[in-house]
Enzyme design. Structure first.
Site, PDB file in Angstrom:
ATOM      1  CG  HIS A  70      -0.180  -0.022   2.454  1.00  0.00           C
ATOM      2  ND1 HIS A  70      -0.053  -1.081   3.431  1.00  0.00           N
ATOM      3  CD2 HIS A  70       0.395   0.919   3.185  1.00  0.00           C
ATOM      4  CE1 HIS A  70       0.507  -0.931   4.327  1.00  0.00           C
ATOM      5  NE2 HIS A  70       0.951   0.386   4.259  1.00  0.00           N
TER       6      HIS A  70
HETATM    7  P1  TYD Z   1      -1.634  -3.256   7.584  1.00  0.00           P
HETATM    8  O1  TYD Z   1      -1.574  -1.539   7.500  1.00  0.00           O
HETATM    9  O2  TYD Z   1      -2.323  -3.571   6.332  1.00  0.00           O
HETATM   10  O3  TYD Z   1      -0.190  -3.821   7.954  1.00  0.00           O
HETATM   11  P2  TYD Z   1       0.955  -4.003   6.808  1.00  0.00           P
HETATM   12  O4  TYD Z   1       1.109  -3.006   5.941  1.00  0.00           O
HETATM   13  O5  TYD Z   1       1.965  -4.562   7.759  1.00  0.00           O
HETATM   14  O6  TYD Z   1       0.754  -5.473   6.190  1.00  0.00           O
HETATM   15  O7  TYD Z   1      -2.498  -3.335   8.880  1.00  0.00           O
HETATM   16  C1  TYD Z   1      -2.964  -4.641   9.152  1.00  0.00           C
HETATM   17  C2  TYD Z   1      -4.252  -4.473  10.062  1.00  0.00           C
HETATM   18  O8  TYD Z   1      -3.992  -4.126  10.841  1.00  0.00           O
HETATM   19  C3  TYD Z   1      -5.198  -3.755   9.328  1.00  0.00           C
HETATM   20  O9  TYD Z   1      -6.331  -4.634   9.648  1.00  0.00           O
HETATM   21  C4  TYD Z   1      -5.215  -2.437  10.151  1.00  0.00           C
HETATM   22  C5  TYD Z   1      -4.795  -2.900  11.396  1.00  0.00           C
HETATM   23  N1  TYD Z   1      -3.937  -1.937  11.902  1.00  0.00           N
HETATM   24  C6  TYD Z   1      -4.259  -1.095  13.226  1.00  0.00           C
HETATM   25  O10 TYD Z   1      -5.533  -1.398  13.624  1.00  0.00           O
HETATM   26  N2  TYD Z   1      -3.663  -0.005  13.483  1.00  0.00           N
HETATM   27  C7  TYD Z   1      -2.495   0.246  13.221  1.00  0.00           C
HETATM   28  O11 TYD Z   1      -1.717   1.088  13.746  1.00  0.00           O
HETATM   29  C8  TYD Z   1      -1.965  -0.509  12.047  1.00  0.00           C
HETATM   30  C9  TYD Z   1      -0.686  -0.267  11.131  1.00  0.00           C
HETATM   31  C10 TYD Z   1      -2.641  -1.632  11.472  1.00  0.00           C
END
Ligand code: TYD
Length: 155
Positions: A70
């Site tokens: 992303h």
């Molecule tokens: P995501 O940002 O997609 O993780 P990565 O980029 O590491 O693969 O987040 C994964 C899940 O965690 C998504 O459901 C959103 C949640 N999340 C939070 O609730 N708070 C946060 O600060 C972050 C970064 C993610």
């Protein structure tokens, strides 16, 4: 020493559409060592080129996992692999850059408007993320084609 740059040049306020992979840079973090081990401390707006609003960490990462996938509209980040190593693929919609993070005294600064993926995590790796904003799902662009389109609209 980190491989790219240890200097903060004040360009972190660039808007989403202006950032490129060349704005992503490695930051040498202070390391205090003694016979009892090492310590690294970071502070908002000095060691880290933005005010830190949130800290989270990635851990228990299964082999072969890919994280990220992303871009952010406003959020800036510094990633620190505090244990083990991983690879970060950076993409500004035109160019890509790959960075390996493998030490606790080195942070990777990523401004807004950069697509990132993290992979090749070593077993037991822990990656700490320092973020400039609280969590907001609306700040994410999770569709790559949409990301590229938005970046190209600016050129
Ligand atoms: P995501 O940002 O997609 O993780 P990565 O980029 O590491 O693969 O987040 C994964 C899940 O965690 C998504 O459901 C959103 C949640 N999340 C939070 O609730 N708070 C946060 O600060 C972050 C970064 C993610």
């Amino acid at each position: 020493m980190c491989e790219i740059s240890k200097h903060f040049d004040g360009t972190n306020s660039r808007r989403f559409d202006l950032t490129s992979v060349t704005d992503c840079r490695l930051i040498d973090l202070p390391r205090i060592t003694s016979h009892q081990g090492s310590l690294t401390a970071v502070e908002s707006k000095t060691t880290i080129p933005f005010g830190i609003a949130r800290v989270y960490y990635l851990y228990d990462i299964p082999g072969g996992a890919t994280r990220g996938g992303h871009a952010h509209v406003e959020l800036e980040q510094v990633l620190v692999s505090v244990l083990g190593a991983c690879e970060v693929i950076l993409d500004d919609g035109g160019r890509t850059k790959s960075v390996r993070l493998d030490r606790a005294s080195c942070g990777l600064y990523i401004p807004q408007g950069i697509w990132r993926e993290m992979n090749k995590f070593t077993s037991g790796a822990v990656c700490v993320v320092l973020a400039s904003t609280p969590y907001r799902s609306t700040d994410y662009i999770r569709n790559y084609a949409s990301f590229v389109e938005q970046k190209q609209q600016a050129t």
